[in-house]
Design an enzyme around this catalytic site. Structure first.
Site, short mmCIF file in Angstrom:
data_model
loop_
_atom_site.label_atom_id
_atom_site.label_comp_id
_atom_site.label_asym_id
_atom_site.label_seq_id
_atom_site.Cartn_x
_atom_site.Cartn_y
_atom_site.Cartn_z
N LYS A 1 0.87 -1.18 0.00
CA LYS A 1 0.00 0.00 0.00
C LYS A 1 0.90 1.23 0.00
O LYS A 1 1.77 1.36 0.88
CB LYS A 1 -0.88 0.00 1.24
C1 5RP Z 1 -2.22 4.35 7.56
C2 5RP Z 1 -3.18 3.59 6.74
C3 5RP Z 1 -4.62 3.92 6.84
O1 5RP Z 1 -5.37 2.84 6.36
C4 5RP Z 1 -4.92 5.15 6.08
O2 5RP Z 1 -4.23 6.25 6.57
C5 5RP Z 1 -6.40 5.47 6.10
O3 5RP Z 1 -6.77 5.69 4.87
P1 5RP Z 1 -6.79 7.17 4.20
O4 5RP Z 1 -5.41 7.74 4.26
O5 5RP Z 1 -7.26 6.87 2.81
O6 5RP Z 1 -7.77 7.97 4.98
O7 5RP Z 1 -2.81 2.76 6.01
O8 5RP Z 1 -1.51 3.49 8.34
#
Ligand code: 5RP
Length: 289
Positions: A203
């Site tokens: 991710k």
């Molecule tokens: C951080 C992550 C979270 O899932 C993420 O920050 C939340 O999603 P978004 O940034 O799209 O609001 O992976 O550890």
């Protein structure tokens, strides 16, 4: 004893038809085990090879911020439209109905609220991931952070060992810090570090020249959504990421902080799975909201 009544001899053995060699549809997965592939196939739709993951794990660092005040009210109604739910074990157990039968990407490291720092060297017991029937586990890697990079890589490494033992894919989540430059050079390095250390999914964040990041990462990449953007910009982000080789999105705030979260996740799904343009996605959003 088995029922032996009217046993019929087999007749059709397909002689002359060789058994087809099956190639898995996600990159970097051909040499992983059946259980891991099955879990990956629960996350990434086999018909499109893509995934719309809904991230609501950030409450573990940030608390009940906008869009996460009430998981039962903010997130549960969106779950039917997501391909996979990304959350912590506490919230999954307390708030997500198991009857949804949705794959879970389980947050497997933990953090402290002070400066939203990761709490290094503390990771989930893999048996708890098994109890929760997790389809993947996720740990963060802080590439280039002098004080913490090695510790977060150690977390990933341990989780990959556990995941390998039980056939559970591991997602490496690339961190972004205030001092880190959000460019293709950095995200390519961070993504590659995750993959080289054994992550099955990475991710990371979208950036200019993102196709360089996806091309140089040997496993599927999903993009984080980041801070809330106007709907058209979030749909454009998803569109650009998919066009540049991402295998999906793992969005949180851009869904849960939208004025119409259910419409938004369906519009994103249209872009990711059905090839809608951002403008068509926005039309879908407006129709559904
Ligand atoms: C951080 C992550 C979270 O899932 C993420 O920050 C939340 O999603 P978004 O940034 O799209 O609001 O992976 O550890």
């Amino acid at each position: 004893m088995a029922d032996l009544d009217d046993i019929r001899d087999g007749k059709n053995f397909g002689q002359g038809t060789p058994v087809a060699n099956q190639q898995f549809y996600l990159k970097g997965c051909d040499n992983i085990g059946w259980g891991t592939k099955d879990r990956m196939a629960r996350i990434f739709r086999p018909d499109t090879g893509k995934s719309v993951m809904l991230a609501f794990d950030h409450g573990f660092l940030m608390g009940p911020t906008s869009g996460l005040e009430r998981i039962d009210l903010n997130i549960v109604p969106l779950a039917p439209y997501a391909d996979c739910l990304m959350g912590t074990r506490g919230v999954i157990r307390a708030c997500i109905p198991p009857g949804f039968n949705k794959p879970i990407c389980l947050r497997a490291d933990c953090g402290s609220t002070i400066l939203t720092e990761m709490n290094h060297n503390v990771i989930l017991d893999i048996e708890d991931a098994i109890r929760l029937n997790a389809s993947a586990v996720a740990v963060m890697v802080e590439a280039g952070a002098a004080a913490t990079e090695a510790k977060t890589i150690a977390n990933l490494y341990k989780m990959v060992d556990f995941g390998q033992r039980y056939g559970i894919p591991v997602m490496g989540v690339t961190a972004v810090g205030k001092d880190m430059v959000r460019d293709a050079r950095y995200f390519s390095l961070a993504s590659r570090m995750c993959a080289e250390n054994g992550a099955n999914i990475v991710k990371t964040y979208y950036c200019e020249n993102f196709s360089q990041v996806t091309a140089s990462c040997p496993v599927p990449i999903v993009i984080a959504g980041g801070k809330k953007l106007p709907e058209i910009e979030a749909l454009q982000l998803a569109y650009n990421a998919i066009n540049d080789g991402a295998s999906g999105v793992d969005m949180g705030r851009n869904v849960s902080q939208s004025d119409a979260p259910a419409a938004m996740i369906q519009a994103i799904s249209g872009v990711v799975h059905d090839g809608l343009t951002p403008e068509e996605g926005l039309e879908k959003f407006n129709d559904l909201k």
